[in-house]
Design an enzyme around this catalytic site. Sequence first.
Site, PDB file in Angstrom:
ATOM      1  CG  ASP A 272      13.024  51.122  15.253  1.00  0.00           C
ATOM      2  OD1 ASP A 272      14.064  50.854  15.892  1.00  0.00           O
ATOM      3  OD2 ASP A 272      11.918  50.640  15.552  1.00  0.00           O
TER       4      ASP A 272
ATOM      5  CG  ASP B 117      10.570  40.657  22.035  1.00  0.00           C
ATOM      6  OD1 ASP B 117      10.016  41.328  21.150  1.00  0.00           O
ATOM      7  OD2 ASP B 117      11.234  41.179  22.958  1.00  0.00           O
TER       8      ASP B 117
ATOM      9  CB  CYS C  78       7.099  23.245  33.742  1.00  0.00           C
ATOM     10  SG  CYS C  78       7.258  23.823  35.440  1.00  0.00           S
TER      11      CYS C  78
ATOM     12  CG  HIS D 128       6.078  27.804  35.997  1.00  0.00           C
ATOM     13  ND1 HIS D 128       5.147  26.805  35.840  1.00  0.00           N
ATOM     14  CD2 HIS D 128       5.398  28.980  35.920  1.00  0.00           C
ATOM     15  CE1 HIS D 128       3.953  27.359  35.686  1.00  0.00           C
ATOM     16  NE2 HIS D 128       4.072  28.667  35.736  1.00  0.00           N
TER      17      HIS D 128
ATOM     18  CG  ASP E 113      17.313  44.550  20.051  1.00  0.00           C
ATOM     19  OD1 ASP E 113      18.530  44.468  19.768  1.00  0.00           O
ATOM     20  OD2 ASP E 113      16.919  44.864  21.184  1.00  0.00           O
TER      21      ASP E 113
ATOM     22  CB  CYS F 161       4.874  22.521  38.168  1.00  0.00           C
ATOM     23  SG  CYS F 161       4.784  24.325  38.165  1.00  0.00           S
TER      24      CYS F 161
ATOM     25  CB  CYS G 151       2.234  23.562  35.485  1.00  0.00           C
ATOM     26  SG  CYS G 151       3.672  23.979  34.468  1.00  0.00           S
TER      27      CYS G 151
ATOM     28  CD  GLN H 121       8.718  53.016  15.910  1.00  0.00           C
ATOM     29  OE1 GLN H 121       7.831  53.492  16.633  1.00  0.00           O
ATOM     30  NE2 GLN H 121       9.627  52.161  16.385  1.00  0.00           N
TER      31      GLN H 121
HETATM   32 ZN   LIG Z   1       5.251  24.774  35.963  1.00  0.00          ZN
END
Ligand SMILES: [Zn+2]
Length: 374
Positions: free
Chosen positions: A148, A267, A307, A336, A94, A310, A305, A190
Amino acid sequence: MSSSFFQCTHQYSRGEARCGRITTAHGVIETPVFMPVGTRASVKTLTQDMLEELNATIILGNTYHLYLRPGHELIGRMGGLHQFMSWKRPILTDSGGFQVFSLSKLNKLNEEGVRFQSHIDGSYHLISPEISMEIQKSLGSDIVMAFDECPALPASKEELDKSMRLTLRWAKRCREYQLQPHQHLFGSVQGGLHRDLRTECMESLVEMGFSGMALGGLSVGEKNEEMVEFLDGFVPTMPNQLPRYLMGVGTPLDILNGVKSGLDMFDCVLPTRNARNGQFLTRHGPLNIKNAAFSEDQGPPDSGCQCPTCTRYSRSYIRHLFTVGEYLAAQLITIHNIYFYLNMMAQVRDSIFSDQFDEFYQNFYKDYTSNRWR
Ligand SMILES: [Zn+2]
């Protein structure tokens, strides 16, 4: 501005959503994409190995924080941010603008730039468009953001108009700065919720010739419906051939709405920050692991899930870790949450490609607002 930098790979047939591909010197990014935030050269609690395993294709670094500590010159001497943190995939930095205006103790704005006092030790600094470019050049990020002004809100239309014009003059100075050959510069649109100001700002930026367009100053206190309505009207008017980035937003539903309006990049600190506060973000809404009801719950945090957290650990165990303050709790929940965001984006891309985005959107919306965990 090279046309090979961004390609729209599929335009959804029933709306504005689209899939695209961004090609950088450090790899390819399929959009719509979510970029985990690595504020101080670290996505908090995760190793770079974990980020790769979770299929993060690009991460974000914060110019303001890295400028203050360890300093962009040091990172430059260490070979740039990619080498310094051992992350070989793309990085977006940024401009430092948002943090200078929101974090620093004192800031004084003039045509040259912003003088401010560090939030860490009170030391005085100046960030100007040229200095922001110099910092991001040393960091060597693949995508660089133009510096900016982020006006204090609420602001009158007159104030937003003035601020937008300064942002444009600064954008021109950023555009004139010579970055590294592999770096691509994005402009920042902007103008608050004023369509006419945003349009004027965007048209001037397009004339200057940026590689992408970012929308700043949203999700900063206005009503959520106002942001959604603004995006639905404005985003389709943005140039098709450029990637469109909504800075700092947001919740899973904000991102879904952004995709629907035609945005490509997102983001937010939400999945990492909320993890450290004990919150799992799931398809069925946020789940707070502190809840006493989970103390003897042997089930996974988010059933279904896939992941690494999990598929191995129980709610009972993670609740215990969190309650006693073990570091592992924050890491397991962050794994997760990042998996959840990145997996959601993969599903979003699939649904656009197969022209089923509306169905995906409706199902996700219904599940997410079901309040299953409350
Ligand atoms: Zn998970």
